[in-house]
Design a protein around this motif. Sequence first.
Motif, PDB file in Angstrom:
ATOM      1  N   ASP A   1       0.849  -1.196   0.000  1.00 47.47           N
ATOM      2  CA  ASP A   1       0.000   0.000   0.000  1.00 47.47           C
ATOM      3  C   ASP A   1       0.884   1.245   0.000  1.00 47.47           C
ATOM      4  O   ASP A   1       1.617   1.484   0.968  1.00 47.47           O
ATOM      5  CB  ASP A   1      -0.907  -0.014   1.232  1.00 47.47           C
ATOM      6  CG  ASP A   1      -1.768   1.240   1.332  1.00 47.47           C
ATOM      7  OD1 ASP A   1      -1.929   1.917   0.307  1.00 47.47           O
ATOM      8  OD2 ASP A   1      -2.268   1.520   2.445  1.00 47.47           O
ATOM      9  N   SER A   2       0.824   2.018  -1.067  1.00 44.50           N
ATOM     10  CA  SER A   2       1.633   3.242  -1.160  1.00 44.50           C
ATOM     11  C   SER A   2       0.814   4.496  -0.877  1.00 44.50           C
ATOM     12  O   SER A   2       1.328   5.618  -1.010  1.00 44.50           O
ATOM     13  CB  SER A   2       2.265   3.348  -2.555  1.00 44.50           C
ATOM     14  OG  SER A   2       1.254   3.406  -3.544  1.00 44.50           O
ATOM     15  N   GLY A   3      -0.457   4.330  -0.469  1.00 46.40           N
ATOM     16  CA  GLY A   3      -1.321   5.479  -0.215  1.00 46.40           C
ATOM     17  C   GLY A   3      -0.773   6.484   0.786  1.00 46.40           C
ATOM     18  O   GLY A   3      -0.690   7.685   0.489  1.00 46.40           O
TER      19      GLY A   3
ATOM     20  N   LEU B   1       2.221  11.671   2.104  1.00 46.60           N
ATOM     21  CA  LEU B   1       3.434  12.341   2.564  1.00 46.60           C
ATOM     22  C   LEU B   1       4.003  13.228   1.466  1.00 46.60           C
ATOM     23  O   LEU B   1       4.446  14.357   1.730  1.00 46.60           O
ATOM     24  CB  LEU B   1       4.476  11.296   2.989  1.00 46.60           C
ATOM     25  CG  LEU B   1       5.885  11.816   3.271  1.00 46.60           C
ATOM     26  CD1 LEU B   1       5.872  12.830   4.409  1.00 46.60           C
ATOM     27  CD2 LEU B   1       6.826  10.655   3.599  1.00 46.60           C
ATOM     28  N   LYS B   2       3.976  12.756   0.239  1.00 42.79           N
ATOM     29  CA  LYS B   2       4.495  13.548  -0.879  1.00 42.79           C
ATOM     30  C   LYS B   2       3.711  14.837  -1.056  1.00 42.79           C
ATOM     31  O   LYS B   2       4.276  15.882  -1.408  1.00 42.79           O
ATOM     32  CB  LYS B   2       4.466  12.717  -2.161  1.00 42.79           C
ATOM     33  CG  LYS B   2       5.494  11.592  -2.175  1.00 42.79           C
ATOM     34  CD  LYS B   2       5.243  10.606  -3.300  1.00 42.79           C
ATOM     35  CE  LYS B   2       5.501  11.169  -4.642  1.00 42.79           C
ATOM     36  NZ  LYS B   2       5.399  10.135  -5.716  1.00 42.79           N
ATOM     37  N   THR B   3       2.398  14.791  -0.816  1.00 41.96           N
ATOM     38  CA  THR B   3       1.588  16.007  -0.958  1.00 41.96           C
ATOM     39  C   THR B   3       1.891  16.999   0.163  1.00 41.96           C
ATOM     40  O   THR B   3       1.861  18.212  -0.056  1.00 41.96           O
ATOM     41  CB  THR B   3       0.085  15.673  -0.955  1.00 41.96           C
ATOM     42  OG1 THR B   3      -0.268  15.045   0.285  1.00 41.96           O
ATOM     43  CG2 THR B   3      -0.246  14.733  -2.103  1.00 41.96           C
TER      44      THR B   3
ATOM     45  N   ILE C   1       8.381  17.510   6.110  1.00 40.59           N
ATOM     46  CA  ILE C   1       7.576  17.378   7.324  1.00 40.59           C
ATOM     47  C   ILE C   1       8.173  16.325   8.260  1.00 40.59           C
ATOM     48  O   ILE C   1       7.956  16.369   9.469  1.00 40.59           O
ATOM     49  CB  ILE C   1       6.115  17.013   6.975  1.00 40.59           C
ATOM     50  CG1 ILE C   1       5.200  17.254   8.180  1.00 40.59           C
ATOM     51  CG2 ILE C   1       5.989  15.570   6.527  1.00 40.59           C
ATOM     52  CD1 ILE C   1       3.741  17.047   7.876  1.00 40.59           C
ATOM     53  N   ILE C   2       8.956  15.368   7.705  1.00 44.59           N
ATOM     54  CA  ILE C   2       9.652  14.378   8.528  1.00 44.59           C
ATOM     55  C   ILE C   2      10.927  15.018   9.039  1.00 44.59           C
ATOM     56  O   ILE C   2      11.855  15.271   8.273  1.00 44.59           O
ATOM     57  CB  ILE C   2       9.975  13.103   7.725  1.00 44.59           C
ATOM     58  CG1 ILE C   2       8.717  12.549   7.057  1.00 44.59           C
ATOM     59  CG2 ILE C   2      10.622  12.054   8.619  1.00 44.59           C
ATOM     60  CD1 ILE C   2       7.644  12.115   8.031  1.00 44.59           C
ATOM     61  N   SER C   3      10.985  15.295  10.327  1.00 39.53           N
ATOM     62  CA  SER C   3      12.107  16.036  10.907  1.00 39.53           C
ATOM     63  C   SER C   3      13.387  15.211  11.000  1.00 39.53           C
ATOM     64  O   SER C   3      14.489  15.759  10.972  1.00 39.53           O
ATOM     65  CB  SER C   3      11.723  16.545  12.302  1.00 39.53           C
ATOM     66  OG  SER C   3      11.289  15.476  13.133  1.00 39.53           O
ATOM     67  N   ASN C   4      13.267  13.883  11.091  1.00 33.51           N
ATOM     68  CA  ASN C   4      14.428  13.004  11.195  1.00 33.51           C
ATOM     69  C   ASN C   4      14.973  12.725   9.792  1.00 33.51           C
ATOM     70  O   ASN C   4      14.344  12.048   8.988  1.00 33.51           O
ATOM     71  CB  ASN C   4      14.021  11.691  11.878  1.00 33.51           C
ATOM     72  CG  ASN C   4      15.202  10.784  12.162  1.00 33.51           C
ATOM     73  OD1 ASN C   4      16.089  10.637  11.332  1.00 33.51           O
ATOM     74  ND2 ASN C   4      15.198  10.176  13.332  1.00 33.51           N
TER      75      ASN C   4
ATOM     76  N   LYS D   1      14.978   9.729   4.611  1.00 37.43           N
ATOM     77  CA  LYS D   1      15.672   9.083   3.497  1.00 37.43           C
ATOM     78  C   LYS D   1      15.284   7.608   3.391  1.00 37.43           C
ATOM     79  O   LYS D   1      15.139   7.072   2.295  1.00 37.43           O
ATOM     80  CB  LYS D   1      17.183   9.227   3.671  1.00 37.43           C
ATOM     81  CG  LYS D   1      17.683  10.653   3.525  1.00 37.43           C
ATOM     82  CD  LYS D   1      19.169  10.751   3.801  1.00 37.43           C
ATOM     83  CE  LYS D   1      19.657  12.198   3.716  1.00 37.43           C
ATOM     84  NZ  LYS D   1      21.099  12.297   4.048  1.00 37.43           N
ATOM     85  N   LEU D   2      15.122   6.953   4.534  1.00 34.18           N
ATOM     86  CA  LEU D   2      14.764   5.535   4.541  1.00 34.18           C
ATOM     87  C   LEU D   2      13.364   5.319   3.956  1.00 34.18           C
ATOM     88  O   LEU D   2      13.145   4.384   3.179  1.00 34.18           O
ATOM     89  CB  LEU D   2      14.820   4.988   5.973  1.00 34.18           C
ATOM     90  CG  LEU D   2      14.476   3.505   6.147  1.00 34.18           C
ATOM     91  CD1 LEU D   2      15.427   2.635   5.338  1.00 34.18           C
ATOM     92  CD2 LEU D   2      14.527   3.131   7.628  1.00 34.18           C
ATOM     93  N   ILE D   3      12.430   6.188   4.325  1.00 34.44           N
ATOM     94  CA  ILE D   3      11.066   6.086   3.797  1.00 34.44           C
ATOM     95  C   ILE D   3      11.057   6.290   2.283  1.00 34.44           C
ATOM     96  O   ILE D   3      10.448   5.519   1.537  1.00 34.44           O
ATOM     97  CB  ILE D   3      10.140   7.110   4.486  1.00 34.44           C
ATOM     98  CG1 ILE D   3       9.926   6.732   5.959  1.00 34.44           C
ATOM     99  CG2 ILE D   3       8.799   7.184   3.762  1.00 34.44           C
ATOM    100  CD1 ILE D   3       9.150   7.774   6.743  1.00 34.44           C
TER     101      ILE D   3
END
Length: 252
Positions: free
Chosen positions: A123-125, A130-132, A137-140, A145-147
């Motif tokens: 599921d890539s939903g 997140l892309k939108t 928005i991911i502070s770490n 990068k891993l995501i």
Amino acid sequence: MIKFFKKIRQRLISENKFSKYLLYAIGEIILVVIGILIALSINNWNDKSKENLKEKLVLLEISNSLLANLDWFQDVSYKRLERKTEGISRLTKMIGENEKTVSFDSIIKLFNKSQTDISIIYDSGPYESLKTYGFEIISNDTLRKLIINSYEVTFPSMRVFGDKTQKILDPLIEEIKIKIFKKEAVQNEKGVWQLINTPKDNKILTNPDFKNLLDLENQKYNNYINRLNYVKRRMTNLNKQIVEELDYLNEK
């Protein structure tokens, strides 16, 4: 409060006390600046709080999606592969032991099991969400990068690799099936008619093409299980990193 300061200012001016008025004016400016700074701080805190909440929600959605994928693998994909390898191994054993009293029904059932396939789906939903929002928005940085790498490279590459392997093996399998099997309409236990593969003769277990067919199906099985195990490890690791980050954010 503003009216009070205005009255004091007017009184100081009327009494011609310029120096005192100047000090008052400076104090009034300082108070205004302090008020502005406090308002900006509150506004920035509210914005930061909203961003932190959005980050937590996005990470939680991705985590839940990964867990759902892992459950699907366990409940569906691995069970289908167990069915496939059972059919392959039992038929291979029959060939090795040169069994001559095996019924056609048994061979057909085991062969149908050996034909079981799977797809590596995910599921890539939540990742699209997140892309939108924007990756920032991911502070770490490490987790971000891993995501991105997981959803843009790792997961898609496993599907592409599997599709290429099947495109190579499937035509070879179909070619052999046409030689040693025929399509026959049978009625299943529920009364539904369906086409199944049945051997053209009763010497199917001694036919070298049949052994080659099982070898090709075994290659497909190994391809499936290796890809599935790899994706499972990567998803498990990614989810672990996300859960640790959520714990950190909740403790802040």
